[in-house]
Design a protein around this motif. Sequence first.
Motif, PDB file in Angstrom:
ATOM      1  N   LEU A   1       0.832  -1.196   0.000  1.00 11.19           N
ATOM      2  CA  LEU A   1       0.000   0.000   0.000  1.00 11.19           C
ATOM      3  C   LEU A   1       0.870   1.252   0.000  1.00 11.19           C
ATOM      4  O   LEU A   1       0.583   2.218  -0.725  1.00 11.19           O
ATOM      5  N   ARG A   2       1.936   1.239   0.777  1.00 15.62           N
ATOM      6  CA  ARG A   2       2.867   2.373   0.814  1.00 15.62           C
ATOM      7  C   ARG A   2       3.517   2.571  -0.555  1.00 15.62           C
ATOM      8  O   ARG A   2       3.660   3.704  -1.020  1.00 15.62           O
ATOM      9  N   ARG A   3       3.912   1.481  -1.199  1.00 13.70           N
ATOM     10  CA  ARG A   3       4.525   1.572  -2.532  1.00 13.70           C
ATOM     11  C   ARG A   3       3.529   2.145  -3.549  1.00 13.70           C
ATOM     12  O   ARG A   3       3.884   2.981  -4.384  1.00 13.70           O
ATOM     13  N   TYR A   4       2.283   1.694  -3.456  1.00 12.22           N
ATOM     14  CA  TYR A   4       1.248   2.162  -4.381  1.00 12.22           C
ATOM     15  C   TYR A   4       0.990   3.653  -4.206  1.00 12.22           C
ATOM     16  O   TYR A   4       0.903   4.403  -5.189  1.00 12.22           O
TER      17      TYR A   4
ATOM     18  N   SER B   1       1.686   6.588  -6.880  1.00  7.78           N
ATOM     19  CA  SER B   1       0.585   7.460  -7.299  1.00  7.78           C
ATOM     20  C   SER B   1       0.961   8.930  -7.163  1.00  7.78           C
ATOM     21  O   SER B   1       0.620   9.747  -8.023  1.00  7.78           O
ATOM     22  N   ARG B   2       1.686   9.269  -6.084  1.00  6.58           N
ATOM     23  CA  ARG B   2       2.133  10.655  -5.903  1.00  6.58           C
ATOM     24  C   ARG B   2       3.123  11.064  -6.981  1.00  6.58           C
ATOM     25  O   ARG B   2       3.073  12.186  -7.491  1.00  6.58           O
TER      26      ARG B   2
ATOM     27  N   SER C   1       1.103  11.791 -10.082  1.00  2.00           N
ATOM     28  CA  SER C   1       0.234  12.971  -9.997  1.00  2.00           C
ATOM     29  C   SER C   1       1.020  14.274  -9.944  1.00  2.00           C
ATOM     30  O   SER C   1       0.543  15.306 -10.423  1.00  2.00           O
ATOM     31  N   GLU C   2       2.227  14.263  -9.391  1.00  5.04           N
ATOM     32  CA  GLU C   2       2.995  15.494  -9.254  1.00  5.04           C
ATOM     33  C   GLU C   2       3.365  16.119 -10.595  1.00  5.04           C
ATOM     34  O   GLU C   2       3.174  17.325 -10.795  1.00  5.04           O
ATOM     35  N   PRO C   3       3.872  15.338 -11.588  1.00  2.16           N
ATOM     36  CA  PRO C   3       4.137  15.936 -12.898  1.00  2.16           C
ATOM     37  C   PRO C   3       2.870  16.466 -13.563  1.00  2.16           C
ATOM     38  O   PRO C   3       2.879  17.509 -14.217  1.00  2.16           O
ATOM     39  N   THR C   4       1.753  15.748 -13.365  1.00  2.00           N
ATOM     40  CA  THR C   4       0.471  16.176 -13.950  1.00  2.00           C
ATOM     41  C   THR C   4       0.041  17.505 -13.368  1.00  2.00           C
ATOM     42  O   THR C   4      -0.414  18.427 -14.067  1.00  2.00           O
TER      43      THR C   4
END
Length: 228
Positions: A208-211, A215-216, A219-222
Motif C-alpha cells: 500500500l505504501r509503494r502504491y 501514485s504521488r 500525480s505530481e508531474p500532472t
Amino acid sequence: MKSHTRQSRFAKLKTVAMIAVAVLMAKVLVSMVTEYRNYFPPNFEAVFLLGREATFQGAYPPAFYTHIIASPIALLIATYLMLSGKWRTHATLHRRLGKVQLGLVLGLVVPSGIVMSIWSFSGPLAGWGFATQAVATGVTIVVAARYAMRRDFASHQRWATYCFILLIAPLLFRIVAGLTIVTDTETIVGYQINAWLSWVIPLALFELRRYRKASRLVSEPTAAEGST
C-alpha cells in the motif's frame, strides 16, 4: 510554510515511531533468545515447549534447534543488508553477506520452518500459515538474488524488503501472542489467525505504501503541467 512545517513534524514523528518499533522488535528478539536456556536440554514446562513432549521427536527436534539458531542470525544479517544497501563503502561486504544469507535462508531457515509447521501446536490452519510464510521467504530471497545478479537494484531492494518483512514476522507474531496472554484473550483460533496475519498484513501495508508513493509520483508531474 505551514505545509512544510507539517511535513517536517510528520517526518520527525515517523522517525520516532520507527525507532520505537525497532527498539520493541529488538526487545522481543532478546527475550526470545534468553528463553533458549529452557531449550538446552528441552524444558517442557517452558512456555513454547509446554505440552509438546509427545511431538518433540523424530524430525522435529533437529528442525527446532536449527530454526532457533539460524533464524536470529538471518534476521541480524537481513537488518544489516537493509541498512547497508545504499552505502557504497559497504558494497563488497553487502554482496558477500547477501550470498551467506541466501544459503542460510534456503538451506536452514526455510526447510526447518516447514518441518516445524507440520507439527504446529494449534493445528493445520496455523501450520499452513507458517509453511506458506517459510516458502514465501525462500521465494523472495531467490528473486531478490536474481535481480541483484541482473543489477536491477530497484527490484532487488523491493524483493529484499519482502524477505526482510517475512523474517521479522515471527517477532510481530510474538508481540501479538504476548498481548493476548497479558489480556487473557488467548485462543486457538486467535493463534491460527495470528499465524497468517502476522506476515500478510505487514506485506500488504508495504505494498500500500509503494502504491501511494507511485501514485504521488505520477500525480505530481500532472499537477505541475496543469499549473504552467
